[in-house]
Design a protein around this motif. Structure first.
Motif, PDB file in Angstrom:
ATOM      1  N   GLN A 137       0.887  -1.150   0.000  1.00  0.00           N
ATOM      2  CA  GLN A 137       0.000   0.000   0.000  1.00  0.00           C
ATOM      3  C   GLN A 137       0.932   1.207   0.000  1.00  0.00           C
ATOM      4  O   GLN A 137       1.787   1.330   0.900  1.00  0.00           O
ATOM      5  N   VAL A 138       0.825   2.053  -1.019  1.00  0.00           N
ATOM      6  CA  VAL A 138       1.778   3.140  -1.229  1.00  0.00           C
ATOM      7  C   VAL A 138       1.066   4.484  -1.175  1.00  0.00           C
ATOM      8  O   VAL A 138       0.007   4.662  -1.789  1.00  0.00           O
ATOM      9  N   ARG A 139       1.682   5.411  -0.456  1.00  0.00           N
ATOM     10  CA  ARG A 139       1.172   6.779  -0.409  1.00  0.00           C
ATOM     11  C   ARG A 139       2.273   7.726  -0.876  1.00  0.00           C
ATOM     12  O   ARG A 139       3.282   7.905  -0.189  1.00  0.00           O
ATOM     13  N   PRO A 140       2.101   8.324  -2.061  1.00  0.00           N
ATOM     14  CA  PRO A 140       3.078   9.317  -2.514  1.00  0.00           C
ATOM     15  C   PRO A 140       2.999  10.566  -1.634  1.00  0.00           C
ATOM     16  O   PRO A 140       1.914  11.002  -1.262  1.00  0.00           O
ATOM     17  N   GLU A 141       4.141  11.118  -1.301  1.00  0.00           N
ATOM     18  CA  GLU A 141       4.216  12.324  -0.479  1.00  0.00           C
ATOM     19  C   GLU A 141       4.454  13.538  -1.378  1.00  0.00           C
ATOM     20  O   GLU A 141       4.947  13.417  -2.498  1.00  0.00           O
ATOM     21  N   ALA A 142       4.151  14.718  -0.866  1.00  0.00           N
ATOM     22  CA  ALA A 142       4.307  15.956  -1.629  1.00  0.00           C
ATOM     23  C   ALA A 142       5.754  16.207  -2.041  1.00  0.00           C
ATOM     24  O   ALA A 142       6.013  16.802  -3.085  1.00  0.00           O
ATOM     25  N   ASP A 143       6.703  15.726  -1.255  1.00  0.00           N
ATOM     26  CA  ASP A 143       8.121  15.967  -1.557  1.00  0.00           C
ATOM     27  C   ASP A 143       8.703  14.959  -2.555  1.00  0.00           C
ATOM     28  O   ASP A 143       9.899  14.952  -2.818  1.00  0.00           O
ATOM     29  N   GLY A 144       7.865  14.083  -3.118  1.00  0.00           N
ATOM     30  CA  GLY A 144       8.333  13.102  -4.085  1.00  0.00           C
ATOM     31  C   GLY A 144       8.719  11.770  -3.484  1.00  0.00           C
ATOM     32  O   GLY A 144       9.042  10.829  -4.204  1.00  0.00           O
ATOM     33  N   SER A 145       8.695  11.683  -2.168  1.00  0.00           N
ATOM     34  CA  SER A 145       8.994  10.408  -1.517  1.00  0.00           C
ATOM     35  C   SER A 145       7.708   9.571  -1.421  1.00  0.00           C
ATOM     36  O   SER A 145       6.646  10.008  -1.859  1.00  0.00           O
ATOM     37  N   PHE A 146       7.850   8.390  -0.867  1.00  0.00           N
ATOM     38  CA  PHE A 146       6.712   7.491  -0.740  1.00  0.00           C
ATOM     39  C   PHE A 146       6.695   6.882   0.651  1.00  0.00           C
ATOM     40  O   PHE A 146       7.743   6.602   1.225  1.00  0.00           O
ATOM     41  N   ARG A 147       5.512   6.668   1.158  1.00  0.00           N
ATOM     42  CA  ARG A 147       5.338   5.876   2.372  1.00  0.00           C
ATOM     43  C   ARG A 147       4.674   4.584   1.918  1.00  0.00           C
ATOM     44  O   ARG A 147       3.696   4.610   1.181  1.00  0.00           O
ATOM     45  N   ALA A 148       5.225   3.475   2.358  1.00  0.00           N
ATOM     46  CA  ALA A 148       4.693   2.191   1.905  1.00  0.00           C
ATOM     47  C   ALA A 148       4.556   1.234   3.069  1.00  0.00           C
ATOM     48  O   ALA A 148       5.349   1.246   4.005  1.00  0.00           O
ATOM     49  N   LYS A 149       3.522   0.419   2.966  1.00  0.00           N
ATOM     50  CA  LYS A 149       3.283  -0.637   3.936  1.00  0.00           C
ATOM     51  C   LYS A 149       3.197  -1.938   3.159  1.00  0.00           C
ATOM     52  O   LYS A 149       2.445  -2.037   2.181  1.00  0.00           O
TER      53      LYS A 149
END
Length: 161
Positions: A137-149
């Motif tokens: 499950q991926v959430r793109p961040e505003a700074d171009g990074s990603f948070r993933a589970k």
């Protein structure tokens, strides 16, 4: 917007020929069985609007074929790509609820490591077995990074016949 990203390694394929032509390699009999097992599981879990992308390699396309749905060929997923280029692709996939990328080592292992560790260190190449898939499950961040589970890792050996 959060989306589901399934990274699926092609199933077992023929050995590379002496002339080094990699893209035409086909799945073996065992590879076809592996792909069918994984595809049966994924078909039951994926929504009808899931987007599927495969590399130009025959083995990747044969693996994607086993899903029985339309898919797009994306040269950016070929065996020899630099995994760091995939961050841009992930950004372009925003807006889709489920995305399946059918591809190859080492970039699959590098992308898995990046999603969970947050960096592109070359030594971070995780082993993705042939025919296996990693579901994030991926959430793109505003700074171009990603948070993933990491939600699930399955190999064909884990799936019922």
């Amino acid at each position: 917007m959060t989306f589901n990203l399934i990274l699926w390694r092609h199933a077992e394929a023929e050995e590379a020929k002496a002339q080094g032509r990699d893209l035409p390699r086909k799945l073996t009999r065992k590879g076809h069985k592996q792909a069918k097992k994984a595809a049966a599981y994924l078909r039951a879990k994926l929504p009808a609007d899931a987007r599927v992308f495969a590399s130009q390699a025959t083995r990747s396309q044969q693996t994607a074929d086993s899903l029985g749905t339309a898919y797009h060929i994306m040269p950016a997923l070929n065996p020899d790509i630099d995994a760091r280029s995939l961050a841009r692709i992930l950004n372009n996939l925003r807006g889709h609820s489920h995305v399946v990328l059918v591809g190859h080592q080492p970039w699959l292992g590098q992308l898995c490591a990046f999603l969970l560790n947050g960096n592109w260190a070359q030594q971070n190449i995780w082993s993705v077995k042939k025919g296996a898939f990693w579901w994030f499950q991926v959430r793109p961040e505003a700074d171009g990074s990603f948070r993933a589970k990491l939600k699930l890792v399955m190999s064909p050996a884990d799936l019922a016949d």
